[in-house]
Scaffold this active site. Sequence first.
Site, PDB file in Angstrom:
ATOM      1  N   ASP A 173      10.038   7.308   1.366  1.00 39.32           N
ATOM      2  CA  ASP A 173       9.785   7.499   0.147  1.00 39.32           C
ATOM      3  C   ASP A 173       9.464   6.198  -0.385  1.00 39.32           C
ATOM      4  O   ASP A 173      10.395   5.421  -0.260  1.00 39.32           O
ATOM      5  CB  ASP A 173      10.831   8.266  -0.547  1.00 39.32           C
ATOM      6  CG  ASP A 173      10.627   8.683  -1.977  1.00 39.32           C
ATOM      7  OD1 ASP A 173       9.984   8.298  -2.682  1.00 39.32           O
ATOM      8  OD2 ASP A 173      11.062  10.003  -2.083  1.00 39.32           O
TER       9      ASP A 173
ATOM     10  N   THR B 186     -12.054   5.086   3.915  1.00 39.53           N
ATOM     11  CA  THR B 186     -11.040   5.829   4.878  1.00 39.53           C
ATOM     12  C   THR B 186     -11.594   7.219   5.397  1.00 39.53           C
ATOM     13  O   THR B 186     -12.431   7.490   4.939  1.00 39.53           O
ATOM     14  CB  THR B 186      -9.818   5.917   3.989  1.00 39.53           C
ATOM     15  OG1 THR B 186      -9.918   6.665   2.992  1.00 39.53           O
ATOM     16  CG2 THR B 186      -9.387   4.702   3.316  1.00 39.53           C
ATOM     17  N   ARG B 187     -10.804   7.680   6.208  1.00 37.81           N
ATOM     18  CA  ARG B 187     -11.171   9.265   6.491  1.00 37.81           C
ATOM     19  C   ARG B 187     -11.221  10.201   5.509  1.00 37.81           C
ATOM     20  O   ARG B 187     -11.853  11.085   5.376  1.00 37.81           O
ATOM     21  CB  ARG B 187     -10.199   9.447   7.700  1.00 37.81           C
ATOM     22  CG  ARG B 187      -8.950   9.640   7.400  1.00 37.81           C
ATOM     23  CD  ARG B 187      -7.894   9.854   8.741  1.00 37.81           C
ATOM     24  NE  ARG B 187      -6.648   9.836   8.499  1.00 37.81           N
ATOM     25  CZ  ARG B 187      -5.807  10.768   8.712  1.00 37.81           C
ATOM     26  NH1 ARG B 187      -6.210  11.986   9.360  1.00 37.81           N
ATOM     27  NH2 ARG B 187      -4.701  10.966   8.446  1.00 37.81           N
TER      28      ARG B 187
ATOM     29  N   GLU C  50       0.870  -1.095  -0.152  1.00 40.17           N
ATOM     30  CA  GLU C  50       0.002  -0.069   0.071  1.00 40.17           C
ATOM     31  C   GLU C  50       0.751   1.239   0.074  1.00 40.17           C
ATOM     32  O   GLU C  50       1.716   1.596   1.008  1.00 40.17           O
ATOM     33  CB  GLU C  50      -0.945   0.087   1.151  1.00 40.17           C
ATOM     34  CG  GLU C  50      -1.987   1.239   1.082  1.00 40.17           C
ATOM     35  CD  GLU C  50      -2.920   0.928   2.147  1.00 40.17           C
ATOM     36  OE1 GLU C  50      -3.744   2.193   2.196  1.00 40.17           O
ATOM     37  OE2 GLU C  50      -3.296  -0.128   2.364  1.00 40.17           O
TER      38      GLU C  50
ATOM     39  N   ASP D 130      -2.074  12.215  -2.585  1.00 36.81           N
ATOM     40  CA  ASP D 130      -1.942  13.878  -2.596  1.00 36.81           C
ATOM     41  C   ASP D 130      -2.046  14.246  -4.026  1.00 36.81           C
ATOM     42  O   ASP D 130      -1.810  13.802  -5.055  1.00 36.81           O
ATOM     43  CB  ASP D 130      -0.618  14.033  -2.330  1.00 36.81           C
ATOM     44  CG  ASP D 130      -0.527  15.465  -2.108  1.00 36.81           C
ATOM     45  OD1 ASP D 130      -1.208  16.286  -2.509  1.00 36.81           O
ATOM     46  OD2 ASP D 130       0.538  15.896  -1.173  1.00 36.81           O
TER      47      ASP D 130
ATOM     48  N   GLU E 149     -11.791   9.208   2.382  1.00 38.12           N
ATOM     49  CA  GLU E 149     -13.225   9.470   1.512  1.00 38.12           C
ATOM     50  C   GLU E 149     -14.108   9.709   2.013  1.00 38.12           C
ATOM     51  O   GLU E 149     -15.118  10.268   1.435  1.00 38.12           O
ATOM     52  CB  GLU E 149     -13.053   7.769   1.260  1.00 38.12           C
ATOM     53  CG  GLU E 149     -14.500   7.557   0.228  1.00 38.12           C
ATOM     54  CD  GLU E 149     -14.637   6.041  -0.239  1.00 38.12           C
ATOM     55  OE1 GLU E 149     -14.261   5.807  -1.019  1.00 38.12           O
ATOM     56  OE2 GLU E 149     -15.284   5.300   0.623  1.00 38.12           O
TER      57      GLU E 149
ATOM     58  N   LYS F 191      -2.767  21.852  -8.790  1.00 37.16           N
ATOM     59  CA  LYS F 191      -1.944  22.854  -9.610  1.00 37.16           C
ATOM     60  C   LYS F 191      -1.302  22.122 -10.905  1.00 37.16           C
ATOM     61  O   LYS F 191      -0.805  21.080 -10.378  1.00 37.16           O
ATOM     62  CB  LYS F 191      -0.879  23.735  -8.879  1.00 37.16           C
ATOM     63  CG  LYS F 191      -1.621  24.835  -7.673  1.00 37.16           C
ATOM     64  CD  LYS F 191      -0.812  25.708  -7.272  1.00 37.16           C
ATOM     65  CE  LYS F 191      -1.366  26.572  -6.082  1.00 37.16           C
ATOM     66  NZ  LYS F 191      -0.265  27.232  -5.315  1.00 37.16           N
TER      67      LYS F 191
END
Length: 238
Positions: free
Chosen positions: A121, A217-218, A69, A143, A220, A147
């Site tokens: 990472d 999930t939180r 995940e 994320d 969503e 932009k």
Amino acid sequence: MTQNNPTSKRPYRNFYGRLKGKALRDSQKVYLDEDLARLSPGAVGWDENPDRVPLDLKALFGGRPVWLEVGFGGGEHMVHQATQNPDVGIIGCEPYINGVAMLLGKIREAGVDNVAVHPGDVRDLFDVLPDGSIDRAFLLYPDPWPKARHHRRRFVTPEHLDPLARVLKKGAIFRVATDIPDYVRQTMEQMMARDDFEWLAEGPDDWRKPWGDWISTRYEKKALREGRVPHYMTFRRV
């Protein structure tokens, strides 16, 4: 000499996301101090593994299939999957330390023992995952980098998709969930342009409805409260 130093091969990688948010609770600090090292998948970082020796996933999970995940947020989904699939080992990768602390608390509460956590990472983790070692991968509410000039920072770019394709087994499933229409567009453009993935959709419900083993999930729940529509995309490594 510098040219003989393995660390000289270390690539330059910009990282743009948050690493830490508000102050951690005392209990979360305990989780990090007591549990994080024990749940490591092995030597991932360049300082501890400059030769990029592949992880021994068979030793880590006893030969069980391995899922990955990417960016597990608060860890709800990862712990849910670990609980529902004890015959699978799951590696979670998340650089945001507050999310890592939340996950560790959920792991303690659920008592699952088939998980590993890399607090960094995912590109570093990809370096040391063996070819064709991952049976399933999840990218859930990543994320959005809204932009246009930041779209290259999104996960769904060749910088991440190329090594993902390398570590996935043939036939492995890659799930992507997002509530951002432009992220859906970029995901589809990138994935459909590749010859190593196929989109598993036969009708609208295949991207409008969540997977049968899904847990909201939180992120969503926030999206739904704010009127955004989730999309659920499923791809298979070919």
